[in-house]
Design a protein around this motif. Structure first.
Motif, PDB file in Angstrom:
ATOM      1  N   GLY A  35       0.797  -1.220   0.000  1.00 38.32           N
ATOM      2  CA  GLY A  35       0.000   0.000   0.000  1.00 38.32           C
ATOM      3  C   GLY A  35       0.826   1.264   0.000  1.00 38.32           C
ATOM      4  N   ASN A  36       2.006   1.203   0.603  1.00 38.15           N
ATOM      5  CA  ASN A  36       2.903   2.359   0.612  1.00 38.15           C
ATOM      6  C   ASN A  36       3.208   2.796  -0.816  1.00 38.15           C
ATOM      7  OD1 ASN A  36       5.385   3.899   0.617  1.00 38.15           O
ATOM      8  ND2 ASN A  36       5.710   3.231   2.728  1.00 38.15           N
ATOM      9  N   TYR A  37       3.565   1.846  -1.668  1.00 42.93           N
ATOM     10  CA  TYR A  37       3.888   2.168  -3.052  1.00 42.93           C
ATOM     11  C   TYR A  37       2.647   2.552  -3.851  1.00 42.93           C
ATOM     12  CZ  TYR A  37       8.481   0.059  -2.135  1.00 42.93           C
ATOM     13  OH  TYR A  37       9.735  -0.227  -1.634  1.00 42.93           O
ATOM     14  N   VAL A  38       1.543   1.868  -3.579  1.00 39.43           N
ATOM     15  CA  VAL A  38       0.290   2.211  -4.269  1.00 39.43           C
ATOM     16  C   VAL A  38      -0.097   3.651  -3.974  1.00 39.43           C
ATOM     17  CG1 VAL A  38      -2.185   1.732  -4.371  1.00 39.43           C
ATOM     18  CG2 VAL A  38      -0.560  -0.165  -4.366  1.00 39.43           C
ATOM     19  N   GLU A  39       0.052   4.076  -2.723  1.00 38.32           N
ATOM     20  CA  GLU A  39      -0.309   5.441  -2.346  1.00 38.32           C
ATOM     21  C   GLU A  39       0.578   6.465  -3.047  1.00 38.32           C
ATOM     22  OE1 GLU A  39      -0.347   5.724   1.906  1.00 38.32           O
ATOM     23  OE2 GLU A  39      -1.834   4.112   2.117  1.00 38.32           O
ATOM     24  N   ARG A  40       1.845   6.145  -3.240  1.00 39.80           N
ATOM     25  CA  ARG A  40       2.732   7.077  -3.945  1.00 39.80           C
ATOM     26  C   ARG A  40       2.279   7.281  -5.387  1.00 39.80           C
ATOM     27  NH1 ARG A  40       8.945   5.625  -2.001  1.00 39.80           N
ATOM     28  NH2 ARG A  40       8.374   4.853   0.066  1.00 39.80           N
ATOM     29  N   LEU A  41       1.847   6.201  -6.028  1.00 41.73           N
ATOM     30  CA  LEU A  41       1.507   6.264  -7.445  1.00 41.73           C
ATOM     31  C   LEU A  41       0.083   6.738  -7.696  1.00 41.73           C
ATOM     32  CD1 LEU A  41       3.199   2.925  -8.527  1.00 41.73           C
ATOM     33  CD2 LEU A  41       4.005   5.242  -9.058  1.00 41.73           C
ATOM     34  N   LEU A  42      -0.849   6.428  -6.796  1.00 39.43           N
ATOM     35  CA  LEU A  42      -2.265   6.732  -7.035  1.00 39.43           C
ATOM     36  C   LEU A  42      -2.857   7.748  -6.072  1.00 39.43           C
ATOM     37  CD1 LEU A  42      -3.730   3.168  -7.757  1.00 39.43           C
ATOM     38  CD2 LEU A  42      -2.851   4.856  -9.379  1.00 39.43           C
ATOM     39  N   GLY A  43      -2.101   8.147  -5.056  1.00 41.69           N
ATOM     40  CA  GLY A  43      -2.630   9.094  -4.083  1.00 41.69           C
ATOM     41  C   GLY A  43      -2.929  10.456  -4.691  1.00 41.69           C
ATOM     42  N   ALA A  44      -3.760  11.209  -3.984  1.00 40.43           N
ATOM     43  CA  ALA A  44      -4.233  12.494  -4.504  1.00 40.43           C
ATOM     44  C   ALA A  44      -3.247  13.633  -4.303  1.00 40.43           C
ATOM     45  CB  ALA A  44      -5.560  12.859  -3.830  1.00 40.43           C
ATOM     46  N   HIS A  45      -2.201  13.411  -3.492  1.00 41.34           N
ATOM     47  CA  HIS A  45      -1.341  14.526  -3.095  1.00 41.34           C
ATOM     48  C   HIS A  45       0.011  14.466  -3.805  1.00 41.34           C
ATOM     49  CE1 HIS A  45      -4.493  15.202  -0.277  1.00 41.34           C
ATOM     50  NE2 HIS A  45      -4.244  14.095   0.383  1.00 41.34           N
ATOM     51  N   THR A  46      -0.039  14.560  -5.122  1.00 45.06           N
ATOM     52  CA  THR A  46       1.170  14.520  -5.940  1.00 45.06           C
ATOM     53  C   THR A  46       1.783  15.913  -6.027  1.00 45.06           C
ATOM     54  OG1 THR A  46       0.299  12.694  -7.260  1.00 45.06           O
ATOM     55  CG2 THR A  46       2.103  13.975  -8.217  1.00 45.06           C
ATOM     56  N   LEU A  47       3.048  16.020  -5.629  1.00 47.53           N
ATOM     57  CA  LEU A  47       3.753  17.296  -5.730  1.00 47.53           C
ATOM     58  C   LEU A  47       4.402  17.461  -7.099  1.00 47.53           C
ATOM     59  CD1 LEU A  47       5.515  17.454  -2.237  1.00 47.53           C
ATOM     60  CD2 LEU A  47       3.455  18.651  -2.968  1.00 47.53           C
ATOM     61  N   ARG A  48       4.950  16.364  -7.611  1.00 44.88           N
ATOM     62  CA  ARG A  48       5.585  16.397  -8.925  1.00 44.88           C
ATOM     63  C   ARG A  48       5.364  15.047  -9.604  1.00 44.88           C
ATOM     64  NH1 ARG A  48      11.512  19.384  -8.055  1.00 44.88           N
ATOM     65  NH2 ARG A  48      10.687  21.243  -6.974  1.00 44.88           N
ATOM     66  N   GLY A  49       5.161  15.071 -10.909  1.00 39.97           N
ATOM     67  CA  GLY A  49       4.983  13.835 -11.645  1.00 39.97           C
ATOM     68  C   GLY A  49       5.517  13.971 -13.059  1.00 39.97           C
ATOM     69  N   SER A  50       6.140  12.927 -13.568  1.00 42.22           N
ATOM     70  CA  SER A  50       6.667  12.946 -14.933  1.00 42.22           C
ATOM     71  C   SER A  50       5.538  12.675 -15.918  1.00 42.22           C
ATOM     72  CB  SER A  50       7.758  11.884 -15.088  1.00 42.22           C
ATOM     73  OG  SER A  50       7.185  10.583 -15.059  1.00 42.22           O
ATOM     74  N   ALA A  51       5.832  12.876 -17.187  1.00 40.62           N
ATOM     75  CA  ALA A  51       4.832  12.659 -18.231  1.00 40.62           C
ATOM     76  C   ALA A  51       4.376  11.207 -18.269  1.00 40.62           C
ATOM     77  CB  ALA A  51       5.402  13.070 -19.587  1.00 40.62           C
ATOM     78  N   GLU A  52       5.259  10.272 -17.916  1.00 43.29           N
ATOM     79  CA  GLU A  52       4.931   8.850 -17.984  1.00 43.29           C
ATOM     80  C   GLU A  52       3.983   8.403 -16.876  1.00 43.29           C
ATOM     81  OE1 GLU A  52       8.801   9.541 -20.027  1.00 43.29           O
ATOM     82  OE2 GLU A  52       7.966  10.103 -18.068  1.00 43.29           O
ATOM     83  N   LEU A  53       3.839   9.202 -15.841  1.00 45.08           N
ATOM     84  CA  LEU A  53       3.010   8.797 -14.712  1.00 45.08           C
ATOM     85  C   LEU A  53       1.561   8.556 -15.122  1.00 45.08           C
ATOM     86  CD1 LEU A  53       2.744   8.316 -11.652  1.00 45.08           C
ATOM     87  CD2 LEU A  53       2.329  10.776 -11.387  1.00 45.08           C
ATOM     88  N   GLU A  54       1.038   9.389 -16.006  1.00 49.95           N
ATOM     89  CA  GLU A  54      -0.366   9.265 -16.391  1.00 49.95           C
ATOM     90  C   GLU A  54      -0.645   7.970 -17.142  1.00 49.95           C
ATOM     91  OE1 GLU A  54      -2.861  11.136 -15.234  1.00 49.95           O
ATOM     92  OE2 GLU A  54      -1.170  11.902 -14.050  1.00 49.95           O
ATOM     93  N   SER A  55       0.314   7.486 -17.910  1.00 46.50           N
ATOM     94  CA  SER A  55       0.108   6.211 -18.602  1.00 46.50           C
ATOM     95  C   SER A  55       0.271   5.032 -17.651  1.00 46.50           C
ATOM     96  CB  SER A  55       1.080   6.081 -19.780  1.00 46.50           C
ATOM     97  OG  SER A  55       2.424   6.052 -19.330  1.00 46.50           O
ATOM     98  N   LEU A  56       0.996   5.224 -16.573  1.00 49.51           N
ATOM     99  CA  LEU A  56       1.216   4.154 -15.603  1.00 49.51           C
ATOM    100  C   LEU A  56       0.025   3.963 -14.675  1.00 49.51           C
ATOM    101  CD1 LEU A  56       2.981   2.071 -14.126  1.00 49.51           C
ATOM    102  CD2 LEU A  56       3.999   3.975 -12.845  1.00 49.51           C
ATOM    103  N   ARG A  57      -0.607   5.028 -14.282  1.00 50.24           N
ATOM    104  CA  ARG A  57      -1.651   4.937 -13.260  1.00 50.24           C
ATOM    105  C   ARG A  57      -2.789   3.973 -13.603  1.00 50.24           C
ATOM    106  NH1 ARG A  57      -1.681  11.263 -11.170  1.00 50.24           N
ATOM    107  NH2 ARG A  57      -0.478  10.834  -9.237  1.00 50.24           N
ATOM    108  N   PRO A  58      -3.329   3.975 -14.817  1.00 52.00           N
ATOM    109  CA  PRO A  58      -4.395   3.001 -15.112  1.00 52.00           C
ATOM    110  C   PRO A  58      -3.930   1.554 -14.984  1.00 52.00           C
ATOM    111  CG  PRO A  58      -4.299   4.711 -16.796  1.00 52.00           C
ATOM    112  CD  PRO A  58      -3.084   4.874 -15.947  1.00 52.00           C
ATOM    113  N   LEU A  59      -2.674   1.299 -15.286  1.00 50.93           N
ATOM    114  CA  LEU A  59      -2.137  -0.057 -15.177  1.00 50.93           C
ATOM    115  C   LEU A  59      -1.997  -0.475 -13.718  1.00 50.93           C
ATOM    116  CD1 LEU A  59       0.632   0.184 -17.926  1.00 50.93           C
ATOM    117  CD2 LEU A  59      -1.718  -0.647 -18.162  1.00 50.93           C
TER     118      LEU A  59
END
Length: 260
Positions: A101-125
């Protein structure tokens, strides 16, 4: 959005620390965690920055590998305690499959400070591979926090809130497939409205202690959070085991190629 969660000074400190760490490694995502993300920050709360980074692929293929799978930094910057930690994307995605859950929260949590362009394609997966394996993680972590609360003679407001936050975040993820780390957004929904008093108590300071009467009351109530979590596993919308691991691996391989 995270701007409302930090003061202007805290935001400047976070940006400074992240700029320094970004010169050392490429971040896929930087998420705000800890009390600020959980809905009960106090004036002396630290900035808990949880990150996922990528090591250049060429470094992974050398005889002597370069680049660490983990990076940590604990430092007071201009009066603000910064607790930074980052994990490499490969182990993180493997952990997601295991229900971390720690890693899931980093990738899908609502409180993103910075994210790369690839993050949006990763999240649905990542959402697709969520499974009931989350139950083991959240129950285990909530239980460890319960032990920590016991060590304070059941007086630490913060430790009690961490038990409730962890259990209810897990409950919500199992029942909805969505990640919500803010306890104040979950407690009414899952039968813990009275925890608002704990939140107000905690916001006075990190080391705030419960009066004996309130501590005694919650010693008799905290078990309900585990019952809700166990029930959520039984009635979860998530599959028993991850589905879509092949697509997640394909994403990682393409990402590695792009970072050679």
């Amino acid at each position: 959005m995270t701007d409302h969660l930090m003061t202007e000074h805290q935001r400047r400190v976070a940006d400074r620390a992240l700029d320094e760490e970004s010169s050392r490694r490429e971040h896929l995502v930087v998420s705000l965690s800890g009390a600020h993300a959980y809905g009960f920050p106090s004036p002396d709360s630290d900035l808990d920055l949880k990150c996922v980074h990528v090591t250049p692929t060429a470094h992974l293929l050398r005889l002597e590998q370069r680049g660490s799978a983990t990076a940590e930094r604990l430092e007071v910057v201009d009066g603000v305690e910064v607790d930074y930690s980052s994990n490499e994307v490969g182990p993180v995605l493997f952990g997601v499959l295991q229900g971390n859950g720690n890693y899931v929260e980093r990738l899908l949590g609502a409180h993103t400070l910075r994210g790369s362009a690839e993050l949006e394609s990763l999240r649905p997966l990542v959402r697709r591979v969520l499974s009931r394996r989350l139950h083991r993680h959240y129950r285990g972590f909530a239980h460890s926090q319960l032990r920590e609360w016991e060590k304070t003679d059941f007086r630490s407001t913060k430790k009690l809130l961490y038990v409730l936050r962890t259990a209810l975040t897990g409950t919500h993820a199992l029942l909805t497939g969505e990640v919500e780390t803010d306890l104040t957004a979950l407690m009414d929904r899952y039968g813990f409205r009275e925890a608002r008093e704990l939140v107000e108590w905690k916001r006075r300071g990190e080391r705030s202690e419960l009066p004996e009467s309130l501590s005694e009351h919650w010693r008799g109530q905290v078990g309900r959070a585990f019952e809700r979590l166990d029930s959520a596993c039984e009635h979860s919308v998530l599959p028993e085991e991850p589905v879509g691991a092949e697509e997640l691996e394909a994403w990682l391989l393409e990402f590695r190629r792009s970072r050679f």
